[in-house]
Scaffold this active site. Structure first.
Site, PDB file in Angstrom:
ATOM      1  N   ASP A 150       0.844  -1.185   0.000  1.00 28.92           N
ATOM      2  CA  ASP A 150       0.000   0.000   0.000  1.00 28.92           C
ATOM      3  C   ASP A 150       0.884   1.240   0.000  1.00 28.92           C
ATOM      4  O   ASP A 150       2.108   1.149   0.079  1.00 28.92           O
ATOM      5  CB  ASP A 150      -0.968  -0.007   1.186  1.00 28.92           C
TER       6      ASP A 150
ATOM      7  N   ASP B 145      -8.437  -7.429   0.501  1.00 29.51           N
ATOM      8  CA  ASP B 145      -7.483  -7.690   1.576  1.00 29.51           C
ATOM      9  C   ASP B 145      -8.087  -7.197   2.878  1.00 29.51           C
ATOM     10  O   ASP B 145      -8.955  -6.321   2.881  1.00 29.51           O
ATOM     11  CB  ASP B 145      -6.156  -6.958   1.346  1.00 29.51           C
TER      12      ASP B 145
ATOM     13  N   CYS C 185     -15.244 -27.657   6.789  1.00 32.04           N
ATOM     14  CA  CYS C 185     -13.926 -27.179   6.367  1.00 32.04           C
ATOM     15  C   CYS C 185     -12.924 -28.327   6.378  1.00 32.04           C
ATOM     16  O   CYS C 185     -12.925 -29.166   7.288  1.00 32.04           O
ATOM     17  CB  CYS C 185     -13.455 -26.064   7.307  1.00 32.04           C
TER      18      CYS C 185
ATOM     19  N   CYS D   1      -9.511 -27.731   6.140  1.00 36.57           N
ATOM     20  CA  CYS D   1      -8.175 -27.191   6.377  1.00 36.57           C
ATOM     21  C   CYS D   1      -7.440 -28.047   7.403  1.00 36.57           C
ATOM     22  O   CYS D   1      -8.035 -28.891   8.079  1.00 36.57           O
ATOM     23  CB  CYS D   1      -8.245 -25.737   6.850  1.00 36.57           C
TER      24      CYS D   1
ATOM     25  N   CYS E 119      -8.923 -27.945  10.966  1.00 37.71           N
ATOM     26  CA  CYS E 119     -10.190 -28.663  11.154  1.00 37.71           C
ATOM     27  C   CYS E 119     -10.023 -30.164  11.000  1.00 37.71           C
ATOM     28  O   CYS E 119     -10.787 -30.944  11.596  1.00 37.71           O
ATOM     29  CB  CYS E 119     -11.238 -28.122  10.180  1.00 37.71           C
TER      30      CYS E 119
ATOM     31  N   HIS F  16      -6.984 -21.336  10.003  1.00 33.74           N
ATOM     32  CA  HIS F  16      -8.343 -21.680   9.584  1.00 33.74           C
ATOM     33  C   HIS F  16      -9.048 -20.487   8.955  1.00 33.74           C
ATOM     34  O   HIS F  16      -9.682 -20.617   7.893  1.00 33.74           O
ATOM     35  CB  HIS F  16      -9.160 -22.186  10.771  1.00 33.74           C
TER      36      HIS F  16
END
Length: 382
Positions: free
Chosen positions: A95, A271, A309, A311, A314, A340
């Site tokens: 940025d 973002d 989920c 991931c 999880c 997660h």
């Protein structure tokens, strides 16, 4: 202008402004829509680079102001640029540093030349201009840079906002000229559309910036206190003005509903610090709403954070275990929930992309919102 950052449109949704595409960089090609994790100080909090790649992160954001203040852009430049400094071989977006100069620094003084302020760490006097912002980002060697802009409160009166929009356009041109002098050939520069909730000023800002032919266009000044309906309204009349062959980036937005609604209104990139920030307080994003893992009801809950989920968190850890980690102030708890939450949003964007390709985005939104607990009607009138 032949920028190294390019956008390829794959498919438009038939009923909304949503689109599926790709962002092409010198460090690879990445599918959109996408969510970018925020690595404020050249690190996404508690995440290793391996973690980020395994959860599917593509482009990440690094904050110019913080790198400028500490360790300093010269240190990063000596290291070979941000990619070498932080050992990240995928694209980095920086940025402008302006938002932090506005929000963190003391004794700010705005002039046509730039912003004078005191370093929030040392108290030293500093000066940021469009040229300084670009020069710092050149030294950081990011792939995508942002122009320095003026961020006025969303509800500012028309005259005040008009002055800010006109100065933002002048600063954008100055920053572009600076990049043409000192920039690296693999860097792309985005302009930032401002204007608060004033439609005519948003349109003026977009016209000014698109006339300069930036590599892409950011939409700033949203998610700063206005309602979500107001944000969606601004997006609905702003994105159609932006070039179809350039990426569109909505800055600082990271809730699941706003990501979906932003895509519906033509946004490609998002973002936000939200997923890692709330993770540090023990809050997980799930398909059925947020889970505050510190709550006592999870003391003997041996199910995963999110049953839907897949991931790593999880698949391998229970709510009871993660709650125990937080109760005992173990750092691993923050890392597991952060992983997660970032996976949840990057995977959500992959699902949204597939829904665009399958031409059922509105149905996907309706089903997701009902499951998540949002009481909202279908977004037919966007």
């Amino acid at each position: 202008m032949d920028w190294p950052i390019k956008y390829r449109l794959e498919k438009k949704d038939s009923r909304t402004l949503a689109r599926a595409g790709e962002i092409v960089t010198t460090r690879g090609t990445y599918q959109t829509p996408m969510f970018m994790p925020v690595g404020t100080q050249a690190t996404v909090k508690s995440m290793s680079n391996g973690d980020l790649k395994s959860l599917g992160a593509g482009i990440i954001l690094v904050n110019t102001y913080h790198m400028w203040v500490r360790p300093g852009e010269n240190v990063v430049k000596k290291a070979g640029g941000l990619h070498q400094f932080m050992n990240w071989d995928q694209p980095i977006l920086t940025d402008s540093g302006g938002f932090q100069a506005f929000s963190l620094a003391d004794l700010r003084n705005f002039t046509e030349e730039g912003i004078k302020f005191k370093n929030h760490l040392s108290g030293d006097e500093m000066f940021m201009s469009p040229e300084v912002s670009i020069k710092v980002q050149n030294d950081l060697d990011s792939d995508i840079m942002m122009s320095l802009d003026i961020l006025e409160p969303f509800y500012s009166d028309h005259d005040q906002m008009k002055k800010a929009v006109e100065r933002t356009s002048r600063w954008a041109e100055r920053g572009l000229n600076q990049h043409l002098k000192t920039g690296l050939p693999d860097q792309g520069l985005f302009g930032i559309v401002q204007g608060g909730g004033h439609r005519d000023l948003r349109e003026q800002s977009a016209r000014d910036l698109t006339s300069m032919d930036f590599a892409g266009y950011s939409i700033g000044g949203l998610s700063v206190g206005e309602t979500k309906d107001e944000m969606n309204e601004v997006l609905s009349y702003t994105t159609p003005i932006l070039p179809e062959n350039k990426p569109r980036y909505l800055m600082g937005v990271g809730t699941a509903d706003s990501l979906i609604d932003g895509v519906i209104r033509g946004v490609d990139i998002f973002d936000c610090v939200l997923p890692t920030r709330i993770a540090r307080n023990g809050t997980a994003m799930t398909h059925h709403g947020r889970v505050v893992i510190k709550n006592a009801k999870y003391h003997e809950d041996f199910s995963p954070l999110d049953l839907e989920c897949d991931c790593d968190t999880c698949r391998n850890y229970s709510r009871a275990y993660i709650r125990s980690l937080f109760s005992n102030h173990e750092i691993l708890g923050i890392r597991l929930v952060s992983y997660h939450n970032l996976y949840f949003l990057t995977h959500l964007m992959r699902q949204v992309r597939q829904a665009i390709l399958d031409d059922n985005l509105l149905e996907f939104r309706q089903e997701f919102f009902e499951k998540y607990g949002f009481n909202k009607k279908n977004a037919k009138n966007f």
